[in-house]
Motif scaffolding. Structure first.
Motif, mmCIF file in Angstrom:
data_model
loop_
_atom_site.group_PDB
_atom_site.id
_atom_site.type_symbol
_atom_site.label_atom_id
_atom_site.label_comp_id
_atom_site.label_asym_id
_atom_site.label_seq_id
_atom_site.Cartn_x
_atom_site.Cartn_y
_atom_site.Cartn_z
ATOM 1 N N LEU A 94 0.859 -1.194 0.000
ATOM 2 C CA LEU A 94 0.000 0.000 0.000
ATOM 3 C C LEU A 94 0.887 1.231 0.000
ATOM 4 N N VAL A 95 0.516 2.202 -0.846
ATOM 5 C CA VAL A 95 1.225 3.490 -0.824
ATOM 6 C C VAL A 95 0.221 4.567 -0.435
ATOM 7 N N ILE A 96 0.626 5.448 0.481
ATOM 8 C CA ILE A 96 -0.223 6.611 0.777
ATOM 9 C C ILE A 96 0.576 7.858 0.437
ATOM 10 N N GLU A 97 0.025 8.624 -0.487
ATOM 11 C CA GLU A 97 0.711 9.825 -0.950
ATOM 12 C C GLU A 97 0.246 11.005 -0.120
ATOM 13 N N ALA A 98 1.234 11.765 0.448
ATOM 14 C CA ALA A 98 0.903 12.985 1.225
ATOM 15 C C ALA A 98 1.868 14.098 0.839
ATOM 16 N N ALA A 152 4.371 3.166 -12.426
ATOM 17 C CA ALA A 152 5.468 2.504 -13.129
ATOM 18 C C ALA A 152 6.232 1.552 -12.205
ATOM 19 N N VAL A 153 6.338 1.926 -10.932
ATOM 20 C CA VAL A 153 7.247 1.170 -10.071
ATOM 21 C C VAL A 153 6.560 0.135 -9.171
ATOM 22 N N CYS A 154 5.325 0.399 -8.749
ATOM 23 C CA CYS A 154 4.703 -0.471 -7.742
ATOM 24 C C CYS A 154 4.284 -1.808 -8.348
ATOM 25 N N LYS A 155 4.289 -2.834 -7.500
ATOM 26 C CA LYS A 155 3.943 -4.173 -7.992
ATOM 27 C C LYS A 155 2.447 -4.240 -8.327
ATOM 28 N N PRO A 156 2.054 -5.135 -9.204
ATOM 29 C CA PRO A 156 0.621 -5.277 -9.497
ATOM 30 C C PRO A 156 -0.120 -5.649 -8.216
ATOM 31 N N GLY A 157 -1.280 -5.072 -8.023
ATOM 32 C CA GLY A 157 -2.069 -5.402 -6.828
ATOM 33 C C GLY A 157 -1.800 -4.480 -5.655
ATOM 34 N N ALA A 158 -0.757 -3.649 -5.767
ATOM 35 C CA ALA A 158 -0.506 -2.697 -4.669
ATOM 36 C C ALA A 158 -1.611 -1.638 -4.697
ATOM 37 N N ILE A 189 -4.842 8.921 -14.296
ATOM 38 C CA ILE A 189 -3.489 9.072 -14.839
ATOM 39 C C ILE A 189 -2.729 7.738 -14.797
ATOM 40 N N THR A 190 -3.276 6.789 -14.033
ATOM 41 C CA THR A 190 -2.594 5.487 -13.896
ATOM 42 C C THR A 190 -3.234 4.456 -14.830
ATOM 43 N N ASN A 191 -2.577 3.324 -14.959
ATOM 44 C CA ASN A 191 -3.158 2.223 -15.736
ATOM 45 C C ASN A 191 -3.931 1.268 -14.851
ATOM 46 N N ARG A 192 -4.138 1.661 -13.588
ATOM 47 C CA ARG A 192 -4.831 0.766 -12.641
ATOM 48 C C ARG A 192 -5.796 1.547 -11.748
ATOM 49 N N PRO A 193 -6.755 2.244 -12.364
ATOM 50 C CA PRO A 193 -7.674 3.051 -11.546
ATOM 51 C C PRO A 193 -8.422 2.218 -10.502
ATOM 52 N N GLN A 194 -8.555 0.918 -10.757
ATOM 53 C CA GLN A 194 -9.258 0.059 -9.793
ATOM 54 C C GLN A 194 -8.498 -0.073 -8.476
ATOM 55 N N ASP A 195 -7.190 0.249 -8.497
ATOM 56 C CA ASP A 195 -6.362 0.112 -7.291
ATOM 57 C C ASP A 195 -6.127 1.457 -6.598
ATOM 58 N N VAL A 196 -6.768 2.499 -7.111
ATOM 59 C CA VAL A 196 -6.502 3.847 -6.596
ATOM 60 C C VAL A 196 -7.696 4.349 -5.780
ATOM 61 N N MET A 197 -7.404 5.003 -4.667
ATOM 62 C CA MET A 197 -8.474 5.603 -3.855
ATOM 63 C C MET A 197 -7.899 6.710 -2.982
ATOM 64 N N GLY A 198 -8.755 7.366 -2.229
ATOM 65 C CA GLY A 198 -8.288 8.356 -1.265
ATOM 66 C C GLY A 198 -8.256 7.743 0.123
ATOM 67 N N MET A 199 -7.235 8.104 0.899
ATOM 68 C CA MET A 199 -7.237 7.754 2.328
ATOM 69 C C MET A 199 -6.912 9.059 3.046
ATOM 70 N N HIS A 200 -7.979 9.713 3.486
ATOM 71 C CA HIS A 200 -7.862 11.077 4.003
ATOM 72 C C HIS A 200 -7.754 11.050 5.524
ATOM 73 N N PHE A 201 -6.524 11.266 6.002
ATOM 74 C CA PHE A 201 -6.265 11.318 7.446
ATOM 75 C C PHE A 201 -6.496 12.753 7.926
ATOM 76 N N PHE A 202 -6.629 12.908 9.222
ATOM 77 C CA PHE A 202 -6.861 14.238 9.813
ATOM 78 C C PHE A 202 -5.676 14.626 10.679
ATOM 79 N N SER A 203 -5.399 15.888 10.746
ATOM 80 C CA SER A 203 -4.211 16.363 11.438
ATOM 81 C C SER A 203 -4.473 16.597 12.933
ATOM 82 N N PRO A 204 -3.584 16.212 13.843
ATOM 83 C CA PRO A 204 -2.379 15.408 13.637
ATOM 84 C C PRO A 204 -2.733 13.933 13.400
#
Ligand code: 3HC
Ligand code: NAI
Length: 694
Positions: free
Chosen positions: A374-378, A395-401, A418-433
């Motif tokens: 799992l990758v979480i982009e912040a 480009a870099v992450c393994k299939p299924g990540a 923008i990716t070739n795997r929209p089915q694997d993409v979502m938002g994970m919105h954390f709250f600060s802190p």
């Protein structure tokens, strides 16, 4: 099917086994079964003593909360407790798991109590807006003392078996086979002819005449707005002043009053909503999920660092990536400082901190993310940067990540596209802190596959969050509704209110802070930047409401610059600033708005009803599946008072029709573009229904 309460004999000991999965709650059948079993044991001349023990994962977890609000059915729990205590033959409670609420009141009515060392006991009724209603407030101070009883009952926090023994609540702690140990204990009681001990015949003594007032003062901040903790104190006080039967009557009267209160209804709603929120309508309970054994986090800033801590705390290794070594170093230094503060406070051991830190591996290379699950982009809130980052991840992450974004406002579907795997993409919105706040808004994109968002829900629970599944829209559920409150408060400033008046009303409503104190704390530049980014989509009146711009243009960004809406001393204590008052009054004059008195009621209605109306639109659009999802977002992400149950539950308590009428009033006053009732809200109001009572 196994009996709910089974009576059996082992030699001369009667075994009363409760089997009411999942948590052995005291439903009518359990109460009746225990009473009948005690009768049976007493009628059987071969039985010398009895044991109450439970099957399954825990001892009794309390009254059956699902029965509350329905007509009470005999036998009532306090009567069952008296019946046990009055048994001429000794009764022993054998506890494992958690003995909570009525599940501790039963053992307190028994003559002896033993428990596994792993067990916990507690009276958590206060968390449901109640007090222990089957003798807990009268018996606990008699065995554990007044101070300890006050602490346990008003906090609702369970105590571990060893502590409970030291407090006098338990007689013996055992390990291994509880039933065997209980039988041995019962044999000792019989062989030694130990006398029956009734807790009710002990005395509850107050250590000093001021103990109750002092205690009430000590919890006044923590329990602000809640009724139940203070009623608990009143009931424990009664234990020290009245004979036992009178004390029981007092306890019952307060219990009945609390049970019927709006606060308790709201708190019970929260109990079930918290558990329901992870069940996603349309997905089966056994929905397959993906395994998450390692995580990559992009951006070692405010959010990335906090998110990394959440995973490390749960024992999940993290690769933390940023663009420059200095940003990595800065991010890691903040993480270390956060942990070190917790160690200094004594809430974390140094070895645990070291272990957690060792789970966070900093990196500058995307290549290091190729094996994570799992990758979480912040990274910065900028679509161009997000797209660049997701292209690299694709480009870099393994299939299924799973590739998730922590974006606050950006469109998750555009990022996915923008990716070739929209089915694997979502938002994970954390709250600060992020390492502290419990809410996690999991944002399902149009193409996100069910096993992906089901995994995000499961991961959320694993890292101790309250995850809520929402759909894609500007600001998702929480920030979208907050924007309406911000807008209305801004309008009220123009029309006659001042920031400190609005803050006081919102604080007294039960939020931890008013919107302007909160803005000053978070940094006004954040909201200002956001306003500029959205400027083109604002209405003419919103564009013309330049109060925030004027304050920020003076470099007043809030606490961090020593002033914002308020001015701050060196200890960051806020005081209203006459200069801001002048600025606002002048703004109204320049805008040609005649200032008037804004009542506290109007502030509540415009701030909160604007959110409710937006919540109704969110439901119509399917962005949130149920009103409870919205309530949980607001309870755990924004400090909506628990005792009001969340905005949608609060709407029902006020009455949706009343909310609707007020919305129509503001439609005339402020304008249809802000105050047109949502069709759902209108329909419910016209049908006399609520969000929860359709
Ligand atoms: N009544 C009815 N249902 C209950 C319940 C109760 N007292 N306690 C738990 N449940 C249900 C939950 O709703 C959940 O149902 P679901 O699977 O349909 O969602 C299921 O039991 C399992 O509960 P959890 O998911 O919470 O399981 P955990 O293992 O995480 O936790 C627990 C177990 C620690 C017992 C926790 O459920 C808990 O804290 N329960 C509430 C305990 C409580 O508040 N007791 C006091 C009740 S009031 C009372 O006793 C009044 C008396 O003084 C007169
Ligand atoms: P921040 O500015 O504190 O941190 C961003 C980090 O990302 C910086 O360390 C930066 O060097 C790094 N970064 C920038 N471009 C990068 C790239 N191409 N690759 C790798 N790293 C890069 O920002 P913050 O506040 O942590 O916000 C991050 C995200 O979280 C944003 O999308 C924001 O909207 C969102 N968010 C922020 C909240 C907050 O209260 N700060 C709350 C919830 C979400």
């Amino acid at each position: 099917m196994a009996e709910i309460v089974a009576f059996s004999k082992e030699g001369n000991i009667g075994l009363i086994a409760v089997n009411n999965p999942p948590v052995n709650a005291l439903s009518q059948a359990v109460r009746a079964g225990i009473k009948a079993s005690i009768e049976k044991g007493n009628a059987d001349k071969d039985v010398a003593a009895m044991i109450i023990i439970c099957d399954g994962r825990t001892f009794i977890a309390g009254a059956d909360i699902r029965e509350f609000g329905k007509p009470p059915m005999e036998p009532h729990l306090p009567d069952v407790c008296h019946f046990i205590e009055d048994s001429p033959k000794p009764v022993i409670a054998a506890i494992h798991g958690t003995a909570l609420g009525g599940g501790l009141e039963i053992p307190l009515s028994c003559h002896f109590r033993i428990a596994l060392s792993s067990a916990k006991v507690g009276l958590p009724e206060v968390k449901l807006g109640l007090l222990p209603g089957a003798g807990g407030t009268q018996r606990l101070p008699r065995v554990a003392g007044v101070q300890a009883a006050l602490e346990m009952i008003t906090s609702g926090t369970p105590v571990a078996a060893t502590k409970a023994k030291a407090m006098g609540i338990l007689d013996e702690i055992v390990d291994g086979d509880l039933k065997a140990a209980a039988l041995l204990f019962a044999k000792k009681v019989v062989d030694e002819k130990r006398p029956i001990r009734k807790v009710s015949s002990l005395e509850a003594k107050a250590d000093s005449p001021t103990v109750f007032d002092d205690f009430a003062k000590s919890i006044s901040r923590k329990s602000r707005g809640f009724i139940a903790p203070f009623k608990c104190i009143e009931a424990v006080k009664a234990a020290t002043e009245l004979p036992f039967p009178e004390g029981m009557k007092r306890e019952r009267a307060i219990f009945t009053e609390l049970q019927a209160s709006d606060q308790s209804k709201a708190q019970r709603h929260v109990f079930f909503a918290e558990r329901e929120v992870v069940r996603i309508p349309g997905l089966p309970d056994d929905q397959p999920t993906r395994e998450i054994k390692s995580v990559g986090i992009l951006g070692a800033g405010t959010m990335g660092g906090g998110i990394a801590m959440c995973f490390a705390n749960a024992g999940i290794p993290v690769m933390l990536l940023d663009v420059k070594q200095e940003f990595i170093d800065k991010g890691m230094a903040v993480i270390k400082k956060n942990y070190a503060n917790t160690v200094a406070k004594g809430s974390l051991k140094q070895e645990v901190m070291d272990k957690r830190l060792s789970l966070i591996q900093p990196t500058l290379a995307y290549e290091d993310l190729k094996n994570v699950d799992l990758v979480i982009e912040a990274v910065f809130e900028d679509m161009a940067i997000k797209k660049e980052v997701f292209t690299k991840l694709d480009a870099v992450c393994k299939p299924g990540a799973i590739l998730a974004s922590n974006t606050s406002y950006l469109n998750v579907d555009d990022i996915a596209a923008i990716t070739n795997r929209p089915q694997d993409v979502m938002g994970m919105h954390f709250f600060s802190p992020a390492n502290v706040m419990r809410l996690l808004e999991n944002v399902r994109g149009a193409k996100t596959s069910p096993d992906v968002y089901a995994t995000a829900m499961k991961v959320g629970k694993t890292i101790g969050k309250v995850p809520v599944l929402v759909g894609v829209c500007d600001g998702f559920v929480g920030n979208r509704m907050l924007a309406k409150r911000t807008r209305e408060c801004g309008f009220m400033l123009e029309e006659g209110a001042l920031p400190w008046q609005i803050d006081k009303v919102i604080y007294n409503f039960g939020f931890p802070m008013g919107p302007y104190a909160m803005g000053d704390m978070a940094g006004l530049d954040v909201g200002w930047r956001n306003r500029k980014a959205k400027y083109d989509s604002l209405t003419p009146r919103e564009k013309a409401n330049t109060i925030l711009d004027k304050i920020c243009e003076m470099g007043r960004f809030g606490q961090k610059t020593g002033s914002g809406f308020y001015k701050y001393d060196e200890k960051r204590n806020a005081t209203p600033d006459p200069m801001i008052e002048e600025l606002i009054i002048k703004h109204s004059q320049d805008a040609g708005i005649k200032r008037r008195v804004i009542t506290d009621q109007e502030i509540i209605e415009r701030a909160i009803y604007a959110m409710i109306n937006e919540g109704a639109k969110i439901l119509e659009e399917g962005i949130a599946a149920r009103p409870l999802d919205i309530d949980v977002v607001w309870l755990y992400g924004y400090g909506f008072p628990i005792y009001l149950g969340g905005p949608m539950f609060y709407a029902d308590t006020v009455g949706v029709k009343k909310v609707y009428d007020a919305i129509l009033k503001y439609k005339d006053m402020v304008g249809a573009e802000y105050w047109t009732p949502s069709p759902l809200l209108e329909k419910l109001a016209k049908e006399g229904k609520g969000f929860y009572s359709k």
